[in-house]
Scaffold this motif. Structure first.
Motif, mmCIF file in Angstrom:
data_model
loop_
_atom_site.group_PDB
_atom_site.id
_atom_site.type_symbol
_atom_site.label_atom_id
_atom_site.label_comp_id
_atom_site.label_asym_id
_atom_site.label_seq_id
_atom_site.Cartn_x
_atom_site.Cartn_y
_atom_site.Cartn_z
ATOM 1 N N PRO A 1 0.935 -1.441 -0.012
ATOM 2 C CA PRO A 1 -0.076 0.085 -0.222
ATOM 3 C C PRO A 1 0.578 1.220 0.209
ATOM 4 O O PRO A 1 0.504 1.770 -1.019
ATOM 5 C CB PRO A 1 -1.032 -0.616 1.676
ATOM 6 C CG PRO A 1 -1.130 -1.312 1.395
ATOM 7 C CD PRO A 1 0.063 -1.995 0.793
ATOM 8 N N GLY A 2 1.849 0.962 0.306
ATOM 9 C CA GLY A 2 3.011 2.801 0.672
ATOM 10 C C GLY A 2 3.402 2.740 -0.794
ATOM 11 O O GLY A 2 4.029 3.704 -0.372
ATOM 12 N N SER A 3 3.351 1.904 -2.061
ATOM 13 C CA SER A 3 4.275 2.122 -3.390
ATOM 14 C C SER A 3 2.882 3.543 -3.628
ATOM 15 O O SER A 3 3.210 3.644 -5.095
ATOM 16 C CB SER A 3 3.995 0.852 -3.612
ATOM 17 O OG SER A 3 5.086 0.339 -3.269
ATOM 18 N N TYR A 4 1.666 2.965 -3.404
ATOM 19 C CA TYR A 4 0.852 4.247 -4.081
ATOM 20 C C TYR A 4 0.300 5.337 -3.736
ATOM 21 O O TYR A 4 0.426 5.767 -2.594
ATOM 22 C CB TYR A 4 -0.382 3.186 -3.648
ATOM 23 C CG TYR A 4 -0.875 1.669 -4.768
ATOM 24 C CD1 TYR A 4 -0.183 0.785 -4.470
ATOM 25 C CD2 TYR A 4 -1.196 1.967 -5.915
ATOM 26 C CE1 TYR A 4 -0.223 -0.333 -5.174
ATOM 27 C CE2 TYR A 4 -1.481 0.826 -6.757
ATOM 28 C CZ TYR A 4 -0.925 -0.083 -6.238
ATOM 29 O OH TYR A 4 -0.516 -1.666 -7.498
ATOM 30 N N ASP A 5 0.370 5.987 -4.901
ATOM 31 C CA ASP A 5 0.205 7.744 -4.009
ATOM 32 C C ASP A 5 -1.406 8.544 -4.453
ATOM 33 O O ASP A 5 -1.297 9.646 -3.946
ATOM 34 C CB ASP A 5 1.248 8.471 -5.340
ATOM 35 C CG ASP A 5 2.359 7.934 -5.656
ATOM 36 O OD1 ASP A 5 2.943 7.708 -6.862
ATOM 37 O OD2 ASP A 5 3.453 8.459 -4.611
ATOM 38 N N TYR A 6 -2.179 7.375 -5.067
ATOM 39 C CA TYR A 6 -3.025 8.328 -4.592
ATOM 40 C C TYR A 6 -4.244 7.238 -4.794
ATOM 41 O O TYR A 6 -4.078 5.556 -4.811
ATOM 42 C CB TYR A 6 -3.789 8.890 -5.885
ATOM 43 C CG TYR A 6 -2.551 9.904 -6.522
ATOM 44 C CD1 TYR A 6 -1.856 9.293 -7.258
ATOM 45 C CD2 TYR A 6 -2.929 11.156 -6.156
ATOM 46 C CE1 TYR A 6 -0.739 10.434 -8.156
ATOM 47 C CE2 TYR A 6 -2.289 11.830 -6.916
ATOM 48 C CZ TYR A 6 -0.884 11.483 -7.242
ATOM 49 O OH TYR A 6 -0.160 12.757 -7.721
ATOM 50 N N TRP A 7 -5.644 7.369 -3.840
ATOM 51 C CA TRP A 7 -6.451 6.400 -2.872
ATOM 52 C C TRP A 7 -7.860 6.809 -3.470
ATOM 53 O O TRP A 7 -8.168 7.888 -3.119
ATOM 54 C CB TRP A 7 -6.373 5.840 -2.009
ATOM 55 C CG TRP A 7 -5.167 5.035 -1.240
ATOM 56 C CD1 TRP A 7 -3.545 5.856 -1.470
ATOM 57 C CD2 TRP A 7 -5.235 4.139 -1.343
ATOM 58 N NE1 TRP A 7 -2.652 5.133 -0.500
ATOM 59 C CE2 TRP A 7 -3.673 4.168 -0.775
ATOM 60 C CE3 TRP A 7 -5.411 2.989 -0.925
ATOM 61 C CZ2 TRP A 7 -2.892 2.231 -0.705
ATOM 62 C CZ3 TRP A 7 -5.630 1.418 -1.871
ATOM 63 C CH2 TRP A 7 -3.986 1.115 -0.662
ATOM 64 N N GLY A 8 -8.655 5.705 -3.894
ATOM 65 C CA GLY A 8 -10.240 5.757 -4.252
ATOM 66 C C GLY A 8 -10.956 5.940 -2.429
ATOM 67 O O GLY A 8 -10.641 5.407 -1.457
ATOM 68 N N GLN A 9 -11.347 6.523 -2.447
ATOM 69 C CA GLN A 9 -13.278 6.028 -1.417
ATOM 70 C C GLN A 9 -13.401 5.372 -0.695
ATOM 71 O O GLN A 9 -13.919 4.854 0.630
ATOM 72 C CB GLN A 9 -14.095 6.681 -1.011
ATOM 73 C CG GLN A 9 -15.460 6.379 -1.300
ATOM 74 C CD GLN A 9 -15.434 6.476 -2.409
ATOM 75 O OE1 GLN A 9 -14.413 6.438 -4.022
ATOM 76 N NE2 GLN A 9 -16.412 5.326 -3.357
ATOM 77 N N GLY A 10 -13.770 3.824 -1.427
ATOM 78 C CA GLY A 10 -13.269 2.729 -1.095
ATOM 79 C C GLY A 10 -14.535 2.286 -1.477
ATOM 80 O O GLY A 10 -16.095 3.211 -1.140
ATOM 81 N N THR A 11 -15.149 1.026 -1.562
ATOM 82 C CA THR A 11 -16.438 0.836 -1.430
ATOM 83 C C THR A 11 -16.620 -0.847 -0.932
ATOM 84 O O THR A 11 -15.508 -1.851 -0.716
ATOM 85 C CB THR A 11 -16.797 0.435 -3.260
ATOM 86 O OG1 THR A 11 -18.716 0.205 -3.641
ATOM 87 C CG2 THR A 11 -15.819 -0.405 -4.142
ATOM 88 N N GLN A 12 -17.839 -0.827 0.171
ATOM 89 C CA GLN A 12 -17.862 -2.120 1.111
ATOM 90 C C GLN A 12 -18.574 -3.279 0.059
ATOM 91 O O GLN A 12 -19.502 -3.337 -1.228
ATOM 92 C CB GLN A 12 -19.423 -1.661 1.155
ATOM 93 C CG GLN A 12 -19.563 -2.647 2.497
ATOM 94 C CD GLN A 12 -18.617 -2.717 3.467
ATOM 95 O OE1 GLN A 12 -17.219 -2.538 4.506
ATOM 96 N NE2 GLN A 12 -17.211 -5.005 3.947
#
Length: 124
Positions: A108-119
């Motif tokens: 996970p630390g290799s990623y620069d941008y994240w979305g908000q998530g979906t359940q």
């Protein structure tokens, strides 16, 4: 780049879901992409990753043989087709992007941008 994940929901064990991640703000084809998930009380784990061209993919052990990652750079979208879902797949699923487009990252630390998530909830 802004990421918007969608497609989660409630499904019975053995069912399927298709998650989508839409990128905006910058051209998605510049970025390598990944799907992660996080269940309550657990660490975020890699589900799958795809290179910016879509030519290279990698899967976590829990996803192998059941999930398929793909992307459509003309639509700035990345997909996660999930089949044969199990209750243990229940989690919040996140899409993420990194700047090293040809690389496949699972941390996970290799990623620069994240979305908000979906359940995603899989009932037994």
């Amino acid at each position: 780049v802004q990421l918007q994940a969608s497609g989660g929901g409630l499904v019975q064990a053995g069912g399927s879901l298709r998650l989508s991640c839409t990128a905006s703000g910058r051209t998605a084809s510049n970025f390598g992409m990944g799907w992660f998930r996080q269940a309550p009380g657990k660490e975020r784990e890699s589900v799958s990753a795809i290179s910016r061209s879509g030519g290279r993919t990698v899967y976590g052990d829990s996803a192998k043989g059941r999930f398929t990652i793909s992307r459509d750079n003309t639509r700035n979208q990345v997909y996660l087709q999930m089949n044969s879902l199990k209750p243990e797949d229940t989690a919040v699923y996140y899409c993420a992007a990194h700047k090293y487009g040809d690389a496949l990252f699972v941390a996970p630390g290799s990623y620069d941008y994240w979305g908000q998530g979906t359940q995603v909830t899989v009932s037994s």
